[in-house]
Design an enzyme around this catalytic site. Structure first.
Site, PDB file in Angstrom:
ATOM      1  N   GLY A  20       0.830  -1.210   0.000  1.00 52.10           N
ATOM      2  CA  GLY A  20       0.000   0.000   0.000  1.00 52.10           C
ATOM      3  C   GLY A  20       0.855   1.247   0.000  1.00 52.10           C
ATOM      4  N   ALA A  21       1.870   1.249  -0.895  1.00 50.00           N
ATOM      5  CA  ALA A  21       2.883   2.318  -0.845  1.00 50.00           C
ATOM      6  C   ALA A  21       2.617   3.435  -1.847  1.00 50.00           C
ATOM      7  CB  ALA A  21       4.265   1.710  -1.102  1.00 50.00           C
ATOM      8  N   ASN A  22       1.480   3.375  -2.530  1.00 47.63           N
ATOM      9  CA  ASN A  22       1.226   4.408  -3.542  1.00 47.63           C
ATOM     10  C   ASN A  22       0.717   5.718  -2.935  1.00 47.63           C
ATOM     11  OD1 ASN A  22      -1.079   2.302  -3.423  1.00 47.63           O
ATOM     12  ND2 ASN A  22      -2.111   4.169  -4.061  1.00 47.63           N
ATOM     13  N   ILE A  25       0.524   6.892   4.363  1.00 49.70           N
ATOM     14  CA  ILE A  25       1.644   6.534   5.235  1.00 49.70           C
ATOM     15  C   ILE A  25       2.635   5.626   4.495  1.00 49.70           C
ATOM     16  CG2 ILE A  25       2.233   5.268   7.355  1.00 49.70           C
ATOM     17  CD1 ILE A  25      -0.645   6.080   8.369  1.00 49.70           C
ATOM     18  N   GLY A  26       2.104   4.712   3.695  1.00 45.20           N
ATOM     19  CA  GLY A  26       2.960   3.780   2.953  1.00 45.20           C
ATOM     20  C   GLY A  26       3.848   4.500   1.959  1.00 45.20           C
ATOM     21  N   TYR A 173     -13.144  -3.613  11.466  1.00 42.12           N
ATOM     22  CA  TYR A 173     -11.841  -2.932  11.437  1.00 42.12           C
ATOM     23  C   TYR A 173     -11.056  -3.210  12.718  1.00 42.12           C
ATOM     24  CZ  TYR A 173      -8.337   0.742  10.749  1.00 42.12           C
ATOM     25  OH  TYR A 173      -7.150   1.427  10.592  1.00 42.12           O
TER      26      TYR A 173
HETATM   27  N1  LIG Z   1      -4.822   7.216   8.724  1.00 36.27           N
HETATM   28  C1  LIG Z   1      -5.045   6.900   9.980  1.00 36.27           C
HETATM   29  O1  LIG Z   1      -5.514   7.729  10.780  1.00 36.27           O
HETATM   30  C2  LIG Z   1      -4.718   5.512  10.480  1.00 36.27           C
HETATM   31  C3  LIG Z   1      -4.907   5.253  11.855  1.00 36.27           C
HETATM   32  C4  LIG Z   1      -4.595   3.980  12.330  1.00 36.27           C
HETATM   33  C5  LIG Z   1      -4.103   3.016  11.468  1.00 36.27           C
HETATM   34  N2  LIG Z   1      -3.926   3.297  10.144  1.00 36.27           N
HETATM   35  C6  LIG Z   1      -3.386   2.231   9.282  1.00 36.27           C
HETATM   36  O2  LIG Z   1      -2.310   2.740   8.526  1.00 36.27           O
HETATM   37  C7  LIG Z   1      -2.187   1.962   7.314  1.00 36.27           C
HETATM   38  C8  LIG Z   1      -1.979   2.893   6.138  1.00 36.27           C
HETATM   39  O3  LIG Z   1      -3.173   3.638   5.961  1.00 36.27           O
HETATM   40  P1  LIG Z   1      -3.198   5.136   5.419  1.00 36.27           P
HETATM   41  O4  LIG Z   1      -3.725   5.975   6.515  1.00 36.27           O
HETATM   42  O5  LIG Z   1      -1.930   5.499   4.771  1.00 36.27           O
HETATM   43  O6  LIG Z   1      -4.381   4.985   4.356  1.00 36.27           O
HETATM   44  P2  LIG Z   1      -4.421   5.184   2.770  1.00 36.27           P
HETATM   45  O7  LIG Z   1      -3.765   6.463   2.386  1.00 36.27           O
HETATM   46  O8  LIG Z   1      -5.851   4.975   2.415  1.00 36.27           O
HETATM   47  O9  LIG Z   1      -3.525   3.984   2.221  1.00 36.27           O
HETATM   48  C9  LIG Z   1      -3.977   2.657   2.254  1.00 36.27           C
HETATM   49  C10 LIG Z   1      -3.179   1.861   1.253  1.00 36.27           C
HETATM   50  O10 LIG Z   1      -3.648   0.507   1.279  1.00 36.27           O
HETATM   51  C11 LIG Z   1      -3.920   0.100  -0.045  1.00 36.27           C
HETATM   52  N3  LIG Z   1      -4.924  -0.941  -0.153  1.00 36.27           N
HETATM   53  C12 LIG Z   1      -6.229  -0.908   0.193  1.00 36.27           C
HETATM   54  N4  LIG Z   1      -6.833  -2.061  -0.163  1.00 36.27           N
HETATM   55  C13 LIG Z   1      -5.883  -2.836  -0.742  1.00 36.27           C
HETATM   56  C14 LIG Z   1      -5.878  -4.125  -1.342  1.00 36.27           C
HETATM   57  N5  LIG Z   1      -7.004  -4.854  -1.466  1.00 36.27           N
HETATM   58  N6  LIG Z   1      -4.724  -4.615  -1.827  1.00 36.27           N
HETATM   59  C15 LIG Z   1      -3.580  -3.897  -1.761  1.00 36.27           C
HETATM   60  N7  LIG Z   1      -3.521  -2.659  -1.244  1.00 36.27           N
HETATM   61  C16 LIG Z   1      -4.664  -2.139  -0.741  1.00 36.27           C
HETATM   62  C17 LIG Z   1      -4.406   1.371  -0.725  1.00 36.27           C
HETATM   63  O11 LIG Z   1      -4.386   1.218  -2.138  1.00 36.27           O
HETATM   64  P3  LIG Z   1      -5.323   2.171  -3.085  1.00 36.27           P
HETATM   65  O12 LIG Z   1      -4.676   3.530  -3.120  1.00 36.27           O
HETATM   66  O13 LIG Z   1      -5.295   1.464  -4.387  1.00 36.27           O
HETATM   67  O14 LIG Z   1      -6.682   2.208  -2.441  1.00 36.27           O
HETATM   68  C18 LIG Z   1      -3.370   2.365  -0.194  1.00 36.27           C
HETATM   69  O15 LIG Z   1      -2.187   2.230  -0.912  1.00 36.27           O
HETATM   70  C19 LIG Z   1      -3.438   1.100   7.235  1.00 36.27           C
HETATM   71  O16 LIG Z   1      -3.141  -0.208   7.614  1.00 36.27           O
HETATM   72  C20 LIG Z   1      -4.375   1.737   8.253  1.00 36.27           C
HETATM   73  O17 LIG Z   1      -5.301   0.802   8.792  1.00 36.27           O
HETATM   74  C21 LIG Z   1      -4.206   4.526   9.635  1.00 36.27           C
END
Ligand SMILES: NC(=O)c1ccc[n+]([C@@H]2O[C@H](COP(=O)([O-])OP(=O)(O)OC[C@H]3O[C@@H](n4cnc5c(N)ncnc54)[C@H](OP(=O)(O)O)[C@@H]3O)[C@@H](O)[C@H]2O)c1
Length: 297
Positions: A20-22, A25-26, A173
């Site tokens: 999920g690096a696109n 956070i990734g 979740y």
């Molecule tokens: N943001 C917060 O406040 C928060 C808080 C607690 C924990 N987290 C955790 O932090 C991590 C990163 O989240 P983020 O906040 O950076 O969210 P984000 O910007 O929405 O990034 C999520 C990433 O996961 C990918 N993804 C989703 N479904 C997928 C699938 N079926 N196969 C492969 N990749 C998939 C997305 O791809 P697409 O771009 O193609 O959708 C995107 O690259 C997650 O595990 C999240 O649960 C975040």
């Protein structure tokens, strides 16, 4: 000072996978690893988005050793193909960062018959990790980082029977994120003689797609205005991931959970080793994965 500014560890000669690096956070995690000279594999489900991210990372870092591999966590076939590709083509794997995640997907099932959110957030990352374990061991000292969430605190009755059942989006979740923590605990114990450290973490409340995509547009734009008050930036959100991936001397904390670049006490939901072991056994059974082969090597 941000961890990434204070820690100078080089990743030259090392390979890192970030799922999920696109975006979010990734993306920031992958960018920082690329800055440090690592071979960085962005594991993304959307090729266009992944290539765009690579283009920007290469421009910002001049690191040409940043590549894309397709991975859709909603398909265990895709997970197996991804792992096979890595095992066939990569000589080493120093850091595996299970970052990708999704929220509020409702009561949908994957092609594999699992609850979608549970598969994306928990089951598929478990399978990737297990399939890549040999390579991580051969590359030791190595690390596995599981991006969880404080939502795990609110998990309810996460029993083996609950792994594949749906009650509500909050429940789906939080249970999946508790799964990340329990998996970290059991795996760390199993790997303690192999110099492979395993950490879980909560990144904070971060302004990314996952945090805002299900809000209505009006609240989204208000969120944008107030985001710097209520939510952290993705760069800030990547700091704890980077800390557990890069900081030297924390290997003895394997199996532990981190927030704000610090180890924290287990959440009350993540204190029962018997539950963790039961969930581990049921998870591997659900994934038809025989651990004995890999762990022993
Ligand atoms: N943001 C917060 O406040 C928060 C808080 C607690 C924990 N987290 C955790 O932090 C991590 C990163 O989240 P983020 O906040 O950076 O969210 P984000 O910007 O929405 O990034 C999520 C990433 O996961 C990918 N993804 C989703 N479904 C997928 C699938 N079926 N196969 C492969 N990749 C998939 C997305 O791809 P697409 O771009 O193609 O959708 C995107 O690259 C997650 O595990 C999240 O649960 C975040």
């Amino acid at each position: 000072m941000a961890f990434s500014n204070s820690n100078k560890v080089s990743l030259s000669g090392k390979t890192v996978i970030v799922t999920g690096a696109n975006t979010g956070i990734g993306y920031e995690t992958a960018l920082e690893c690329a800055k440090r000279g690592g071979r960085v594999i962005l594991a993304c489900r959307d090729e266009t988005k992944g290539l765009k991210a690579i283009e920007i990372i290469q421009k910002l870092t001049a690191n040409k050793n940043v590549i894309l591999k397709r991975l859709d966590l909603a398909s265990l076939n895709s997970v197996r193909e991804f792992a096979q590709d890595i095992l066939k083509n990569e000589r080493r794997l120093d850091i595996l960062i299970n970052n990708a995640g999704a929220i509020m997907l409702g009561n949908q099932k994957t092609i594999d018959g699992f609850q979608l959110e549970m598969q994306v957030n928990y089951l598929a990352p478990v399978l990737i990790t297990m399939l890549l374990l040999d390579l991580l061991k051969k590359s030791a000292p190595s690390r596995i980082v599981n991006v969880s969430s404080k939502a795990a605190k609110y998990a309810k009755k996460f029993t083996p029977e609950q792994i594949n059942s749906y009650k509500s989006h909050v429940n789906a979740y939080s249970n999946s994120k508790l799964g990340n923590i329990l998996f970290t605990q059991v795996l760390a114990e199993k790997l303690k003689d192999f110099n492979v450290s395993v950490f879980s973490l909560h990144p904070g409340a971060i302004y990314t797609d996952i945090a805002i995509q299900h809000l209505n547009p009006c609240i989204q734009s208000c969120g944008k205005c107030f985001s710097n008050i209520f939510l952290k930036t993705p760069v800030e959100g990547s700091q704890t991931t980077l800390y557990v991936a890069l900081e030297q001397g924390i290997e003895h904390l394997t199996g532990r959970h981190f927030e704000e670049c610090k180890v924290v006490k287990s959440y009350s939901t993540a204190k029962d080793p018997k539950q963790a072991k039961q969930i581990w056994d049921s998870t591997l059974k659900l994934l038809s994965y025989d651990e004995n082969e890999t762990i022993r090597i």
